[in-house]
Design an enzyme around this catalytic site. Structure first.
Site, PDB file in Angstrom:
ATOM      1  N   ASP A 190      56.754  63.511  18.368  1.00  0.00           N
ATOM      2  CA  ASP A 190      56.493  62.433  19.650  1.00  0.00           C
ATOM      3  C   ASP A 190      57.662  62.476  20.568  1.00  0.00           C
ATOM      4  O   ASP A 190      58.799  62.069  20.332  1.00  0.00           O
ATOM      5  CB  ASP A 190      56.333  60.721  19.046  1.00  0.00           C
ATOM      6  CG  ASP A 190      55.703  60.176  20.099  1.00  0.00           C
ATOM      7  OD1 ASP A 190      54.691  59.739  19.790  1.00  0.00           O
ATOM      8  OD2 ASP A 190      56.516  59.782  20.969  1.00  0.00           O
ATOM      9  N   ILE A 191      57.193  62.942  21.704  1.00  0.00           N
ATOM     10  CA  ILE A 191      58.180  62.928  23.094  1.00  0.00           C
ATOM     11  C   ILE A 191      58.705  61.472  23.435  1.00  0.00           C
ATOM     12  O   ILE A 191      57.919  60.524  23.310  1.00  0.00           O
ATOM     13  CB  ILE A 191      57.353  63.575  24.320  1.00  0.00           C
ATOM     14  CG1 ILE A 191      56.804  64.714  23.934  1.00  0.00           C
ATOM     15  CG2 ILE A 191      58.529  63.482  25.278  1.00  0.00           C
ATOM     16  CD1 ILE A 191      56.104  65.517  24.993  1.00  0.00           C
ATOM     17  N   ASN A 198      56.354  59.948  32.883  1.00  0.00           N
ATOM     18  CA  ASN A 198      55.020  59.666  33.909  1.00  0.00           C
ATOM     19  C   ASN A 198      55.391  59.046  34.859  1.00  0.00           C
ATOM     20  O   ASN A 198      54.734  59.458  36.050  1.00  0.00           O
ATOM     21  CB  ASN A 198      53.974  59.521  32.927  1.00  0.00           C
ATOM     22  CG  ASN A 198      53.106  60.592  32.225  1.00  0.00           C
ATOM     23  OD1 ASN A 198      53.159  61.545  32.724  1.00  0.00           O
ATOM     24  ND2 ASN A 198      52.513  60.000  31.079  1.00  0.00           N
ATOM     25  N   ASP A 207      51.959  66.660  32.601  1.00  0.00           N
ATOM     26  CA  ASP A 207      51.147  67.453  31.962  1.00  0.00           C
ATOM     27  C   ASP A 207      51.906  68.988  32.005  1.00  0.00           C
ATOM     28  O   ASP A 207      51.917  69.339  30.883  1.00  0.00           O
ATOM     29  CB  ASP A 207      49.876  67.773  33.158  1.00  0.00           C
ATOM     30  CG  ASP A 207      48.993  66.787  32.586  1.00  0.00           C
ATOM     31  OD1 ASP A 207      49.063  66.032  31.853  1.00  0.00           O
ATOM     32  OD2 ASP A 207      47.882  66.639  33.221  1.00  0.00           O
ATOM     33  N   GLU A 233      51.008  62.219  23.663  1.00  0.00           N
ATOM     34  CA  GLU A 233      52.021  62.913  23.698  1.00  0.00           C
ATOM     35  C   GLU A 233      52.551  63.306  22.335  1.00  0.00           C
ATOM     36  O   GLU A 233      53.788  63.647  22.166  1.00  0.00           O
ATOM     37  CB  GLU A 233      53.105  62.421  24.567  1.00  0.00           C
ATOM     38  CG  GLU A 233      53.514  61.192  24.684  1.00  0.00           C
ATOM     39  CD  GLU A 233      53.472  60.234  23.685  1.00  0.00           C
ATOM     40  OE1 GLU A 233      52.194  60.234  22.870  1.00  0.00           O
ATOM     41  OE2 GLU A 233      54.559  59.577  23.140  1.00  0.00           O
TER      42      GLU A 233
HETATM   43  N1  LIG Z   1      51.042  63.467  31.645  1.00  0.00           N
HETATM   44  C1  LIG Z   1      50.234  63.150  30.723  1.00  0.00           C
HETATM   45  N2  LIG Z   1      50.636  61.881  29.875  1.00  0.00           N
HETATM   46  C2  LIG Z   1      50.295  61.638  28.578  1.00  0.00           C
HETATM   47  C3  LIG Z   1      49.266  62.402  28.073  1.00  0.00           C
HETATM   48  N3  LIG Z   1      48.654  61.989  26.955  1.00  0.00           N
HETATM   49  C4  LIG Z   1      49.518  60.582  26.926  1.00  0.00           C
HETATM   50  N4  LIG Z   1      50.321  60.434  27.851  1.00  0.00           N
HETATM   51  C5  LIG Z   1      51.071  59.661  28.140  1.00  0.00           C
HETATM   52  O1  LIG Z   1      52.214  59.412  27.347  1.00  0.00           O
HETATM   53  C6  LIG Z   1      52.857  58.157  27.134  1.00  0.00           C
HETATM   54  C7  LIG Z   1      52.948  57.738  25.736  1.00  0.00           C
HETATM   55  O2  LIG Z   1      53.739  56.500  26.151  1.00  0.00           O
HETATM   56  P1  LIG Z   1      54.094  55.479  24.734  1.00  0.00           P
HETATM   57  O3  LIG Z   1      53.582  55.753  23.477  1.00  0.00           O
HETATM   58  O4  LIG Z   1      54.364  54.254  25.208  1.00  0.00           O
HETATM   59  O5  LIG Z   1      55.670  56.134  24.227  1.00  0.00           O
HETATM   60  P2  LIG Z   1      56.854  56.508  25.107  1.00  0.00           P
HETATM   61  O6  LIG Z   1      56.879  56.235  26.392  1.00  0.00           O
HETATM   62  O7  LIG Z   1      57.122  58.170  24.831  1.00  0.00           O
HETATM   63  O8  LIG Z   1      58.024  55.958  24.181  1.00  0.00           O
HETATM   64  P3  LIG Z   1      58.540  56.337  22.719  1.00  0.00           P
HETATM   65  O9  LIG Z   1      57.251  57.142  22.111  1.00  0.00           O
HETATM   66  O10 LIG Z   1      58.378  55.107  22.179  1.00  0.00           O
HETATM   67  O11 LIG Z   1      59.637  57.053  22.864  1.00  0.00           O
HETATM   68  C8  LIG Z   1      51.703  57.226  27.976  1.00  0.00           C
HETATM   69  O12 LIG Z   1      52.167  56.935  29.289  1.00  0.00           O
HETATM   70  C9  LIG Z   1      50.597  58.277  28.111  1.00  0.00           C
HETATM   71  O13 LIG Z   1      49.650  58.002  29.275  1.00  0.00           O
HETATM   72  C10 LIG Z   1      48.672  63.695  29.007  1.00  0.00           C
HETATM   73  O14 LIG Z   1      47.870  64.309  28.653  1.00  0.00           O
HETATM   74  N5  LIG Z   1      49.390  63.894  30.129  1.00  0.00           N
END
Ligand SMILES: Nc1nc2c(ncn2[C@@H]2O[C@H](COP(=O)(O)OP(=O)(O)OP(=O)(O)O)[C@@H](O)[C@H]2O)c(=O)[nH]1
Length: 316
Positions: A190-191, A198, A207, A233
């Protein structure tokens, strides 16, 4: 299937006819001048025989061999025509006509209607051409279906397997692992701080980053290992015949590959994009339990500073 196409659709209605008493020279001239390959021999309205280009050539060859070729006395159509007619009905199908051509090794089939009248002629070439056309259509349909099936299992953004593909492969790997009593591993990746990424850089760059991450992790895979988009993500590694130690090291390779991209992330304490991972392994047929264990490990990694790998053995 091939019999769905009636001969009436394939036959030529333009049938060349000749009377049985006509001189063969006339038949020969008509074949040459009209560019036709056969003549139907008609006694009034009744089909009495067929004479083909090949019959004429064979007859002339025979006379040459006998040193007896005299065009003025070549004979009559009825001397050479074939009387053993193999005909098809206009309502017969392509398969029936093809079978008759193949069985009797003939190239021209007169076509009759229900009343027994001659209504057309169909050649072996017509039949083979129609057959190849249908075959080509079926092949292209089959490859379209294959392509659609492959597309339905792919994530369009990252170009890797989607969740459906992941579940299909997980079931398959879990069953194999159970049979062979060998463990398999999964790792959820997980990123970190991706929402901030974003929000700060915009969805478009988000993306782009996701694509780059998937490509970089893909390069770290050993043969047989697979990468999927788990959702958002989050990615998942499926590692057949791998124990917990192997699963952790695969997750570490993925983590390092993302760090090595050095994608700027001003809103992360590290300053670059990173990922956290949860790894799990076991020989459990219940793949959902293994994924849950990896999820718990990922939760630990997130709450222990991120940019790290945590591991969890599957619960028995
Ligand atoms: N650009 C883009 N963003 C995405 C996509 N799928 C998911 N996201 C974004 O990924 C983000 C995930 O956020 P969170 O689940 O809060 O997690 P995080 O900000 O990475 O925080 P931690 O996982 O706790 O480090 C959200 O803002 C989603 O909108 C995609 O296909 N493209």
């Amino acid at each position: 299937m091939l019999n769905h196409i009636p001969i009436a659709q394939l036959m030529s209605r333009n049938v060349a006819r000749i009377a049985p008493e006509e001189p063969l020279v006339l038949a020969y001239r008509r074949v040459r001048e009209e560019g036709i390959s056969c003549l139907m021999v008609m006694r009034g309205a009744e089909l009495a025989g067929i004479i083909t280009e090949r019959d004429l050539v064979n007859h002339i060859d025979y006379l040459i061999d006998q040193d007896n070729l005299n065009l003025a006395h070549l004979g009559r159509v009825c001397d050479v025509m074939s009387r053993h007619l193999v005909a098809v009905m206009d309502t017969d199908g392509l398969q029936t006509a093809l079978d008759k051509c193949m069985e009797k090794a003939i190239r021209h089939l007169p076509v009759l209607n229900a009343a027994g009248d001659l209504v057309g002629v169909v050649t072996q070439t017509d039949l083979v051409r129609a057959y190849s056309h249908i075959l080509a259509q079926q092949l292209s349909l089959a490859s379209d279906n294959e392509r659609l099936k492959a597309l339905s299992l792919l994530d369009p953004l990252m170009g890797i397997g989607n969740r459906r593909a992941m579940e299909r492969d997980l079931k398959h790997t879990a069953a194999g692992s159970d049979r062979r009593h060998l463990p398999y591993g999964v790792a959820l990746l997980d990123i970190d701080w991706f929402k901030r990424y974003n929000d700060h850089y915009g969805h478009q760059l988000g993306d782009e980053a996701l694509k780059a991450v998937a490509t970089a992790i893909g390069r770290t895979l050993r043969a047989g290992d697979r990468l999927y988009r788990y959702g958002g993500e989050e990615l998942m590694l499926l590692l057949p015949e791998t124990d917990l130690e192997g699963a952790v090291s695969a997750a570490e390779r993925a983590r390092n590959a993302v760090l090595a991209l050095s994608i700027e992330h001003d809103k992360s304490p590290l300053g670059v994009l990173s990922l956290s991972a949860g790894a799990a392994a076991g020989a459990d047929r219940d793949w959902q339990a293994l994924v849950s264990a990896a999820d718990e490990a990922l939760y630990d990694a997130k709450h222990n500073g991120r940019n790290c790998v945590h591991a969890m053995a599957a619960h028995d």
